[in-house]
Design a protein around this motif. Structure first.
Motif, mmCIF file in Angstrom:
data_model
loop_
_atom_site.group_PDB
_atom_site.id
_atom_site.type_symbol
_atom_site.label_atom_id
_atom_site.label_comp_id
_atom_site.label_asym_id
_atom_site.label_seq_id
_atom_site.Cartn_x
_atom_site.Cartn_y
_atom_site.Cartn_z
ATOM 1 N N ASN A 109 -0.519 50.485 -15.704
ATOM 2 C CA ASN A 109 0.255 50.802 -14.445
ATOM 3 C C ASN A 109 -0.226 52.256 -14.152
ATOM 4 O O ASN A 109 0.068 53.013 -14.930
ATOM 5 C CB ASN A 109 1.842 50.575 -15.006
ATOM 6 C CG ASN A 109 2.660 51.162 -13.841
ATOM 7 O OD1 ASN A 109 2.340 50.721 -12.523
ATOM 8 N ND2 ASN A 109 3.996 51.576 -13.855
ATOM 9 N N MET A 141 1.349 44.796 -7.824
ATOM 10 C CA MET A 141 0.436 44.229 -8.907
ATOM 11 C C MET A 141 -0.691 43.504 -8.289
ATOM 12 O O MET A 141 -0.330 42.759 -7.049
ATOM 13 C CB MET A 141 1.110 43.264 -9.781
ATOM 14 C CG MET A 141 0.301 42.505 -10.676
ATOM 15 S SD MET A 141 1.174 41.313 -11.729
ATOM 16 C CE MET A 141 2.155 42.210 -12.630
ATOM 17 N N MET A 160 -1.529 47.250 -11.792
ATOM 18 C CA MET A 160 -0.293 47.548 -11.490
ATOM 19 C C MET A 160 -0.206 49.302 -11.032
ATOM 20 O O MET A 160 -0.793 49.746 -11.656
ATOM 21 C CB MET A 160 1.124 47.432 -12.533
ATOM 22 C CG MET A 160 1.186 46.173 -12.964
ATOM 23 S SD MET A 160 2.455 45.918 -14.152
ATOM 24 C CE MET A 160 2.083 46.803 -15.643
ATOM 25 N N THR A 200 -5.879 42.606 -14.401
ATOM 26 C CA THR A 200 -4.551 42.855 -13.652
ATOM 27 C C THR A 200 -4.506 44.190 -13.648
ATOM 28 O O THR A 200 -4.297 45.098 -14.738
ATOM 29 C CB THR A 200 -3.381 42.240 -14.293
ATOM 30 O OG1 THR A 200 -3.514 40.862 -14.257
ATOM 31 C CG2 THR A 200 -2.009 42.586 -13.464
#
Length: 125
Positions: free
Chosen positions: A7, A42, A51, A49
């Protein structure tokens, strides 16, 4: 442990989404779900991946996240067909280090994202 999805805190969500789209990522979820003032997003490309979240959205709850730029973080991303990918993105981004083969046999290159994070892409050729 099953996965890691960083993140990453950013200053400008619109610029971040545009940058990552330019290198092949797709936007899959946002908060809020509609509108233009996203505080979280996202994005995915294959099995990678990321975020992204604005500093303002957590700044009061977690003042420790505050910083001036990309901090000391390098995201190491493995992929296939690195030479094709390099040709696709090299004119859209700031290339810090061009294609090279490392002593451990990987072909790599590094770029700077719009938030001053370093992304190193690698393929075991």
């Amino acid at each position: 442990m099953e996965s890691l999805s960083p993140n990453i805190f950013v200053n400008n969500m619109d610029e971040t989404i545009a940058f990552y789209r330019s290198i092949g990522f797709q936007l899959v979820v946002t908060v809020p779900e509609t509108g233009t003032e996203f505080i979280w997003a996202m994005m995915v490309n294959g099995e990678v991946t990321f975020m992204f979240q604005t500093f303002e959205s957590l700044g009061e709850e977690l003042p420790q996240i505050s910083r001036q730029n990309g901090a000391s973080l390098l995201l190491y991303i493995k992929l296939k067909k690195i030479r094709e990918f390099f040709e696709l993105v090299k004119d859209k981004v700031t290339v810090l280090k061009g294609l090279e083969t490392t002593f451990y046999g990987a072909t790599e290159f590094s770029i700077l994202d719009n938030n001053n994070y370093v992304l190193t892409f690698a393929e075991d050729e």
